[in-house]
Design an enzyme around this catalytic site. Structure first.
Site, mmCIF file in Angstrom:
data_model
loop_
_atom_site.group_PDB
_atom_site.id
_atom_site.type_symbol
_atom_site.label_atom_id
_atom_site.label_comp_id
_atom_site.label_asym_id
_atom_site.label_seq_id
_atom_site.Cartn_x
_atom_site.Cartn_y
_atom_site.Cartn_z
ATOM 1 N N THR A 1 -20.006 4.263 4.781
ATOM 2 C CA THR A 1 -18.766 3.581 4.409
ATOM 3 C C THR A 1 -17.818 4.510 3.653
ATOM 4 O O THR A 1 -18.262 5.458 2.999
ATOM 5 C CB THR A 1 -19.105 2.364 3.509
ATOM 6 O OG1 THR A 1 -17.920 1.883 2.895
ATOM 7 C CG2 THR A 1 -20.062 2.752 2.386
ATOM 8 N N ASP A 2 -16.536 4.199 3.704
ATOM 9 C CA ASP A 2 -15.555 4.979 2.926
ATOM 10 C C ASP A 2 -15.683 4.692 1.420
ATOM 11 O O ASP A 2 -15.129 5.425 0.599
ATOM 12 C CB ASP A 2 -14.119 4.702 3.396
ATOM 13 C CG ASP A 2 -13.680 3.249 3.230
ATOM 14 O OD1 ASP A 2 -14.524 2.379 2.890
ATOM 15 O OD2 ASP A 2 -12.483 2.970 3.446
ATOM 16 N N GLU A 3 -16.443 3.627 1.064
ATOM 17 C CA GLU A 3 -16.523 3.257 -0.355
ATOM 18 C C GLU A 3 -17.248 4.304 -1.186
ATOM 19 O O GLU A 3 -17.122 4.325 -2.411
ATOM 20 C CB GLU A 3 -17.159 1.860 -0.494
ATOM 21 C CG GLU A 3 -16.389 0.826 0.314
ATOM 22 C CD GLU A 3 -16.759 -0.623 0.057
ATOM 23 O OE1 GLU A 3 -17.255 -0.932 -1.029
ATOM 24 O OE2 GLU A 3 -16.517 -1.451 0.955
ATOM 25 N N TYR B 1 -23.248 -1.199 -4.567
ATOM 26 C CA TYR B 1 -23.298 -1.020 -3.108
ATOM 27 C C TYR B 1 -22.931 0.404 -2.728
ATOM 28 O O TYR B 1 -23.683 1.093 -2.024
ATOM 29 C CB TYR B 1 -22.346 -2.022 -2.421
ATOM 30 C CG TYR B 1 -22.037 -1.672 -0.978
ATOM 31 C CD1 TYR B 1 -23.056 -1.675 -0.015
ATOM 32 C CD2 TYR B 1 -20.744 -1.329 -0.562
ATOM 33 C CE1 TYR B 1 -22.785 -1.344 1.314
ATOM 34 C CE2 TYR B 1 -20.469 -1.003 0.751
ATOM 35 C CZ TYR B 1 -21.492 -1.010 1.690
ATOM 36 O OH TYR B 1 -21.222 -0.664 3.002
ATOM 37 N N LYS C 1 -25.136 3.449 -0.955
ATOM 38 C CA LYS C 1 -24.764 4.101 0.315
ATOM 39 C C LYS C 1 -24.563 5.600 0.098
ATOM 40 O O LYS C 1 -24.963 6.415 0.931
ATOM 41 C CB LYS C 1 -23.491 3.466 0.899
ATOM 42 C CG LYS C 1 -23.640 2.061 1.421
ATOM 43 C CD LYS C 1 -24.599 1.916 2.602
ATOM 44 C CE LYS C 1 -24.083 2.538 3.892
ATOM 45 N NZ LYS C 1 -24.956 2.240 5.042
HETATM 46 P P1 NAD Z 1 -24.331 -6.783 7.854
HETATM 47 O O1 NAD Z 1 -24.700 -7.159 6.458
HETATM 48 O O2 NAD Z 1 -23.518 -7.709 8.685
HETATM 49 O O3 NAD Z 1 -25.677 -6.519 8.694
HETATM 50 C C1 NAD Z 1 -26.750 -5.773 8.170
HETATM 51 C C2 NAD Z 1 -27.946 -5.945 9.130
HETATM 52 O O4 NAD Z 1 -29.034 -5.174 8.593
HETATM 53 C C3 NAD Z 1 -28.432 -7.399 9.261
HETATM 54 O O5 NAD Z 1 -28.701 -7.688 10.611
HETATM 55 C C4 NAD Z 1 -29.702 -7.412 8.422
HETATM 56 O O6 NAD Z 1 -30.653 -8.355 8.893
HETATM 57 C C5 NAD Z 1 -30.196 -5.988 8.601
HETATM 58 N N1 NAD Z 1 -31.047 -5.565 7.469
HETATM 59 C C6 NAD Z 1 -30.775 -5.674 6.141
HETATM 60 N N2 NAD Z 1 -31.819 -5.198 5.417
HETATM 61 C C7 NAD Z 1 -32.744 -4.754 6.312
HETATM 62 C C8 NAD Z 1 -34.008 -4.141 6.183
HETATM 63 N N3 NAD Z 1 -34.549 -3.909 4.981
HETATM 64 N N4 NAD Z 1 -34.675 -3.795 7.303
HETATM 65 C C9 NAD Z 1 -34.153 -4.039 8.530
HETATM 66 N N5 NAD Z 1 -32.962 -4.640 8.710
HETATM 67 C C10 NAD Z 1 -32.261 -4.989 7.622
HETATM 68 O O7 NAD Z 1 -23.673 -5.360 7.739
HETATM 69 P P2 NAD Z 1 -22.439 -4.726 8.541
HETATM 70 O O8 NAD Z 1 -21.195 -5.148 7.910
HETATM 71 O O9 NAD Z 1 -22.637 -4.946 9.988
HETATM 72 O O10 NAD Z 1 -22.652 -3.174 8.185
HETATM 73 C C11 NAD Z 1 -23.500 -2.362 8.996
HETATM 74 C C12 NAD Z 1 -23.492 -0.954 8.454
HETATM 75 O O11 NAD Z 1 -22.176 -0.431 8.478
HETATM 76 C C13 NAD Z 1 -23.966 -0.848 6.989
HETATM 77 O O12 NAD Z 1 -24.746 0.312 6.866
HETATM 78 C C14 NAD Z 1 -22.674 -0.749 6.197
HETATM 79 O O13 NAD Z 1 -22.877 -0.034 5.010
HETATM 80 C C15 NAD Z 1 -21.802 0.008 7.175
HETATM 81 N N6 NAD Z 1 -20.346 -0.233 7.049
HETATM 82 C C16 NAD Z 1 -19.852 -1.521 7.042
HETATM 83 C C17 NAD Z 1 -18.477 -1.728 6.968
HETATM 84 C C18 NAD Z 1 -17.875 -3.125 7.015
HETATM 85 O O14 NAD Z 1 -16.659 -3.260 6.894
HETATM 86 N N7 NAD Z 1 -18.659 -4.170 7.226
HETATM 87 C C19 NAD Z 1 -17.606 -0.643 6.892
HETATM 88 C C20 NAD Z 1 -18.148 0.658 6.891
HETATM 89 C C21 NAD Z 1 -19.512 0.833 6.980
HETATM 90 P P1 TYD Z 2 -14.894 -7.592 1.141
HETATM 91 O O1 TYD Z 2 -14.640 -8.236 2.487
HETATM 92 O O2 TYD Z 2 -16.030 -8.095 0.296
HETATM 93 O O3 TYD Z 2 -15.048 -6.019 1.424
HETATM 94 P P2 TYD Z 2 -15.100 -4.774 0.371
HETATM 95 O O4 TYD Z 2 -15.203 -5.279 -1.019
HETATM 96 O O5 TYD Z 2 -16.343 -4.056 0.798
HETATM 97 O O6 TYD Z 2 -13.847 -3.999 0.617
HETATM 98 O O7 TYD Z 2 -13.567 -7.705 0.274
HETATM 99 C C1 TYD Z 2 -12.350 -7.170 0.749
HETATM 100 C C2 TYD Z 2 -11.324 -7.331 -0.354
HETATM 101 O O8 TYD Z 2 -11.070 -8.733 -0.570
HETATM 102 C C3 TYD Z 2 -11.802 -6.799 -1.683
HETATM 103 O O9 TYD Z 2 -10.680 -6.202 -2.362
HETATM 104 C C4 TYD Z 2 -12.274 -8.031 -2.448
HETATM 105 C C5 TYD Z 2 -11.349 -9.125 -1.907
HETATM 106 N N1 TYD Z 2 -11.948 -10.490 -1.851
HETATM 107 C C6 TYD Z 2 -11.252 -11.567 -2.401
HETATM 108 O O10 TYD Z 2 -10.157 -11.414 -2.959
HETATM 109 N N2 TYD Z 2 -11.829 -12.805 -2.309
HETATM 110 C C7 TYD Z 2 -13.018 -13.021 -1.724
HETATM 111 O O11 TYD Z 2 -13.502 -14.192 -1.705
HETATM 112 C C8 TYD Z 2 -13.704 -11.913 -1.158
HETATM 113 C C9 TYD Z 2 -15.037 -12.098 -0.479
HETATM 114 C C10 TYD Z 2 -13.128 -10.663 -1.221
#
Ligand code: NAD
Ligand code: TYD
Length: 353
Positions: A134-136, A159, A163
């Site tokens: 992630t970019d975070e 988080y 990561k």
């Molecule tokens: P998500 O929470 O929707 O899904 C995570 C998946 O991992 C689920 O299916 C869960 O069952 C599985 N999981 C969790 N713990 C596990 C374990 N111990 N063993 C096996 N499986 C396990 O997450 P997402 O949003 O799809 O993110 C996927 C990846 O992409 C993550 O690594 C996250 O850090 C990265 N990422 C997400 C975003 C975003 O915007 N959502 C952006 C950049 C990077």
């Molecule tokens: P989120 O979807 O949790 O992603 P991330 O924190 O990983 O960027 O949140 C996106 C943005 O929205 C973040 O600045 C937090 C804000 N947010 C709210 O204002 N209200 C909410 O209920 C949630 C879940 C997020």
């Protein structure tokens, strides 16, 4: 058709993982795709109903922290490539329970790295470990500018710290054991099958149900949104054409202040639900800010564009319309994932605000 690759995708039942699994299963019939997922609250096999019977797809329910189970998968399926997405992914949950994030994101990733190292035993030709991050990890931008691949790590939440740690371990395995790896760091994704604890699906679901729209702080935090299928396409490109040892930033050139985005969603939903203009926006409720809330994320994606030729395929306007349409057409999915444990989470989390 003879199998050309045995590819392990972790976290394939989650939001991004399900899009990656679907893309690989349908685009590469000559690959065998093994989806390993523990099916936590965020993992849902409903996300993969359309491809679950594909001949080149296998699901294994296992925890990435279970070394024996992971080693068995490497052996049974002769795994030669990994795309690692399994993680705890929600910042708010990481504030409540940091150790769950250390466990899966750090311990689990290292368990997977060990399994690859042991299975491949230095015979690295044709092997690849792709870590999705992630970019975070770069921290929070305050004075303009963008995250590049050279931006120093400065994670600010449990988080992002977990990561960042996992990214460091992947690179350490590359340096120490010569494990062939690539890493990508992506901005916020949006699209179908997104668990409604995250901003966009939570707002869509609450607008639909006429519930308050909880905006943290003043709503001035900025996120850079990318359509999830464009992220899956970038992962495909990097997996096949990225250079070992390299990192690629992925982003949408698409920065939005949270409050502007929530207003946009309200306007789209008013139109789709036949409500009077401005009706849904009345639900906006400012709540206590998230602890340590990162102000702004923004990605400089020029490296992947220049070197690998990837760029986002659709605009935010098109992607958001498609996303809202998907949730409105799949209210059963929403109702299903927001029953049970979700209700408890929602009460506990938003009661604090
Ligand atoms: P998500 O929470 O929707 O899904 C995570 C998946 O991992 C689920 O299916 C869960 O069952 C599985 N999981 C969790 N713990 C596990 C374990 N111990 N063993 C096996 N499986 C396990 O997450 P997402 O949003 O799809 O993110 C996927 C990846 O992409 C993550 O690594 C996250 O850090 C990265 N990422 C997400 C975003 C975003 O915007 N959502 C952006 C950049 C990077
Ligand atoms: P989120 O979807 O949790 O992603 P991330 O924190 O990983 O960027 O949140 C996106 C943005 O929205 C973040 O600045 C937090 C804000 N947010 C709210 O204002 N209200 C909410 O209920 C949630 C879940 C997020």
């Amino acid at each position: 058709m003879s199998v050309q690759r045995n590819l392990l995708i972790t976290g394939g039942a989650g939001f991004i993982g399900s899009h990656v699994v679907r893309r690989f299963v349908t685009t590469y019939p000559q690959y065998r795709i093994i989806n390993l997922d523990a099916l936590t609250y965020a993992g849902n096999l409903e996300n993969l109903r359309d491809i679950e019977n594909a001949p080149n797809y296998t699901f294994v329910k296992a925890d990435i922290c279970n070394a024996d189970a992971v080693a068995k998968v490497f052996k049974d399926f002769a795994i030669d490539g990994v795309i690692h997405l399994a993680a705890e992914s929600h910042v708010d949950r990481s504030i409540t329970d940091p150790l769950a994030f250390v466990r899966t994101n750090v311990f689990g990733t290292v368990t997977l790295l060990n399994a690859a190292k042991e299975a491949w035993k230095g015979a690295y030709d044709g092997k690849r470990f792709y870590h999705v991050s992630t970019d975070e990890v770069y921290g929070s931008l305050h004075d303009g500018g963008f995250f590049t691949e050279e931006t120093p790590y400065d994670p600010q939440s449990p988080y992002s710290a977990s990561k960042a740690s996992s990214d460091h371990f992947v690179r350490a395995y590359g340096n120490t054991y010569k494990l062939p790896f690539v890493v990508s760091n992506c901005s916020n994704n949006y699209g179908s099958h997104h668990f409604p604890e995250k901003l966009i699906p939570l707002m869509i679901n609450n607008i639909r149900n006429n519930k308050p729209l909880p905006v943290y702080g003043k709503g001035e935090n900025v996120r850079d949104w990318l359509w999830v299928e464009d992220h899956a396409a970038a992962i495909d490109t990097i997996f096949h054409t990225g250079v070992n040892g390299e990192t690629y930033n992925i982003g949408g050139h698409n920065e939005w202040k949270n409050i502007d985005l929530v207003h946009l969603l309200c306007a789209i939903m008013d139109r789709k639900l036949g409500r009077a203009e401005g009706e849904s926006a009345k639900l906006i409720t400012y709540v206590t800010d998230r602890a340590g809330h990162d102000l702004r994320y923004a990605i400089d994606a020029s490296k992947i564009e220049r070197e690998l030729g990837w760029r986002p395929s659709i605009t935010f306007e098109v992607g958001l319309e498609r996303t809202v349409d998907w949730y409105l057409a799949n209210t059963e999915w929403l109702d299903h994932v927001t029953s049970g444990a979700y209700q408890q989470y929602y009460q506990a989390h938003y009661a604090q605000h």
